[in-house]
Design a protein around this motif. Structure first.
Motif, mmCIF file in Angstrom:
data_model
loop_
_atom_site.group_PDB
_atom_site.id
_atom_site.type_symbol
_atom_site.label_atom_id
_atom_site.label_comp_id
_atom_site.label_asym_id
_atom_site.label_seq_id
_atom_site.Cartn_x
_atom_site.Cartn_y
_atom_site.Cartn_z
ATOM 1 N N VAL A 319 0.847 -1.185 0.000
ATOM 2 C CA VAL A 319 0.000 0.000 0.000
ATOM 3 C C VAL A 319 0.888 1.242 0.000
ATOM 4 O O VAL A 319 1.713 1.418 0.897
ATOM 5 N N VAL A 320 0.724 2.064 -1.014
ATOM 6 C CA VAL A 320 1.519 3.288 -1.129
ATOM 7 C C VAL A 320 0.895 4.343 -0.231
ATOM 8 O O VAL A 320 -0.286 4.677 -0.383
ATOM 9 N N PRO A 321 1.662 4.895 0.721
ATOM 10 C CA PRO A 321 1.036 5.789 1.711
ATOM 11 C C PRO A 321 0.681 7.176 1.197
ATOM 12 O O PRO A 321 -0.291 7.773 1.644
ATOM 13 N N VAL A 322 1.467 7.714 0.257
ATOM 14 C CA VAL A 322 1.257 9.091 -0.184
ATOM 15 C C VAL A 322 0.439 9.087 -1.468
ATOM 16 O O VAL A 322 0.862 8.503 -2.477
ATOM 17 N N PRO A 323 -0.730 9.719 -1.472
ATOM 18 C CA PRO A 323 -1.586 9.697 -2.670
ATOM 19 C C PRO A 323 -1.100 10.669 -3.727
ATOM 20 O O PRO A 323 -0.331 11.595 -3.433
#
Length: 542
Positions: A319-323
């Motif tokens: 899951v990539v934290p920064v959108p």
């Protein structure tokens, strides 16, 4: 210094340099003299130069001849039929012609038919005519999209010829991986190439092994994994998509701790494609804590509570934290969780409802767009045709009101999960309902030649646009696709459209003439394609 006797009998004692100087400056300023000291005439100078030239040439030693190349290898495939050989020469000659620009006219664009011709010739198993190999290699040098077909058609003789001309070295590079790939049944050769080969050779080797023995390929990769560069690890990991199975899970779980973010993300994506993997279960647990049935009303709906944080465990699972800019964090995290969750989980979670029933459920608090978009990505990743059908909905439904996503790019990916005939039928229905303005991307995923319903739908939509007086060049992309993708058998039925129509009031000036040319070109191209197929089907000729 050599002595030359002129035609007058007077001996001239002069070197070649003396003769050149006197000829350049003139015999008046730099006279030549006989052995007695008398000046010689200009004609005597020419006599002396001629005699000196013969003397110099006679004294030369012959040069060593160039080493002849090895003979071209044999190509045992059958030769092209005579008519097909002439057609290929015509296509290649047209390719080298200067583009005219401006109005295309009604003549077929032969350059656009070269890929199709090469694919058909390759399917018939013909060998390339020797006299056309240079033109074929020139065409492939100019157009990279032609290279795979050209090199397959040119065969061993094409590679032999390419080795003699530096301008065709691309052919040697393209074939070097296959040429140097060892027999995968020889463990020592495989190990040697894996340890010493170029990167492209190693990728090709891993792909070849993966197709025959996935476990052996994985073991080879594990043996050097820790010493590989990050960008190489990413490419090697991507090769595991072929033959991906539960046996790869242990290795991929270890790759989740890789120091490269891209490697971690790819490992997570691959694991989420295995419905039974531990990562898929972890993502499902997270997603089902966010998306649940709501039975508080009279009917079942979907309640959504997006994640409030992206903890380290989520990040380890990809899951990539920064959108991206413009996206909220919570919706960004939710989409990634749902995308990586096996779609079968939702059937269990919602009481055995089928995909089309789940997609039709109301979603609370405006989360429908985010949830459905994530389901679309999951359906594409897991290649689930039932979910693809449900998320596409009826083709007559406007994209903005559909059950899945309004994105044509996403819809194209969903369509790719359906069987070719069903795909073509859906796109035909979409065009019939919405016209061609949004259909170009969808047409790109349909098999060639188009099925009859799809072909009729495209032509009918073009005819409607013509009758409405629209600009024909607004549909040039679709018209180009039709020339390459329509079934050639449709040519006679379309001939009625080649006439120039009466222009309706408010139509674009001259549009009727342009439409007539466009349909003439379409019909001519289809007939030419039919002729090409017939020529290639005649059987070998001498």
């Amino acid at each position: 210094m050599p002595t030359t006797v002129t035609s007058t009998g007077a001996p001239v004692n002069a070197s070649w340099e003396d003769l050149v100087s006197s000829a350049v400056l003139g015999t008046d300023r730099r006279p030549l003299r006989t052995e007695e000291g008398a000046a010689v005439s200009p004609s005597a100078l020419l006599d002396a130069a001629a005699a000196h030239t013969v003397r110099r040439r006679a004294a030369l030693r012959p040069a060593v001849g160039a080493t002849l190349p090895a003979p071209a290898p044999a190509d045992l495939r059958p030769p092209l039929p005579d008519a097909a050989r002439r057609r290929l020469a015509q296509l290649l000659a047209d390719r080298s012609a200067q583009p005219g620009g401006g109005r295309r006219g009604s003549a077929p664009d032969l350059t656009e038919l070269i890929p199709q011709w090469l694919a058909s010739a390759g399917a018939h198993g013909y060998r390339a005519p020797a006299e056309l190999l240079p033109a074929l290699l020139d065409a492939a040098r100019a157009r990279t999209d032609l290279r795979p077909h050209v090199l397959a058609f040119a065969g061993p003789r094409g590679l032999w010829l390419a080795s003699l001309n530096p301008e065709w070295r691309f052919a040697l590079r393209a074939s070097s991986r296959d040429a140097r790939r060892p027999d995968t049944s020889d463990p020592a050769a495989v190990r040697r190439l894996w340890q010493e080969g170029l990167f492209a050779e190693r990728v090709a080797l891993l792909g070849a092994l993966r197709g025959k023995d996935p476990g052996r390929a994985r073991s080879l990769l594990v043996s050097t994994w820790s010493s590989e560069r990050a960008e190489d690890r990413l490419m090697f990991l991507d090769s595991l998509r072929s033959g991906l199975s539960a046996d790869d899970e242990t290795f991929l779980e270890e790759a989740l701790a890789d120091r490269s973010r891209n490697v971690r993300a790819t490992a997570a994506e691959l694991l989420s494609s295995l419905p039974g993997s531990a990562l898929a279960r972890r993502m499902a647990d997270r997603a089902t804590s966010c998306v649940n049935p709501d039975r508080t009303g009279g009917t079942v709906s979907v309640a959504v509570e997006a994640p409030h944080e992206c903890d380290p465990a989520m990040q380890r699972d990809g899951v990539v934290p920064v959108p991206p800019s413009g996206r909220g964090e919570r919706s960004w995290w939710l989409g990634q969780l749902v995308e990586a969750t096996p779609l079968g989980v939702w059937r269990e979670r919602f009481g055995g409802r089928a995909a089309h029933e789940l997609v039709a459920l109301p979603v609370a608090d405006g989360w429908a767009g985010e949830l459905h978009a994530a389901w679309c990505r999951a359906a594409v990743r897991q290649r689930d045709p039932d979910w693809a059908r449900a998320l596409l909905g009826a083709p007559s439904t406007p994209p903005a009101n559909g059950p899945g996503t309004a994105s044509l790019a996403e819809r194209s990916k969903l369509l790719a999960s359906l069987p070719p005939s069903e795909r073509a039928l859906w796109v035909a229905g979409f065009i019939a309902a919405h016209g061609l303005s949004e259909a170009f991307q969808l047409l790109g995923v349909c098999s060639v030649p188009w099925d009859a319903p799809l072909g009729r739908s495209v032509v009918d939509a073009l005819d409607i646009a013509r009758d409405a007086g629209s600009y024909p060049w607004s549909f040039s992309g679709v018209m180009g696709l039709a020339e390459r993708c329509l079934n050639p058998a449709e040519a006679d039925r379309l001939a009625v459209l080649t006439t120039t129509p009466d222009e309706p009031e408010g139509a674009s000036p001259g549009a009727g003439g342009y439409w007539s040319e466009a349909f003439q070109r379409l019909v001519s191209t289809l007939r030419l394609r039919a002729a090409m197929d017939a020529e290639l089907s005649q059987g070998g000729a001498g």
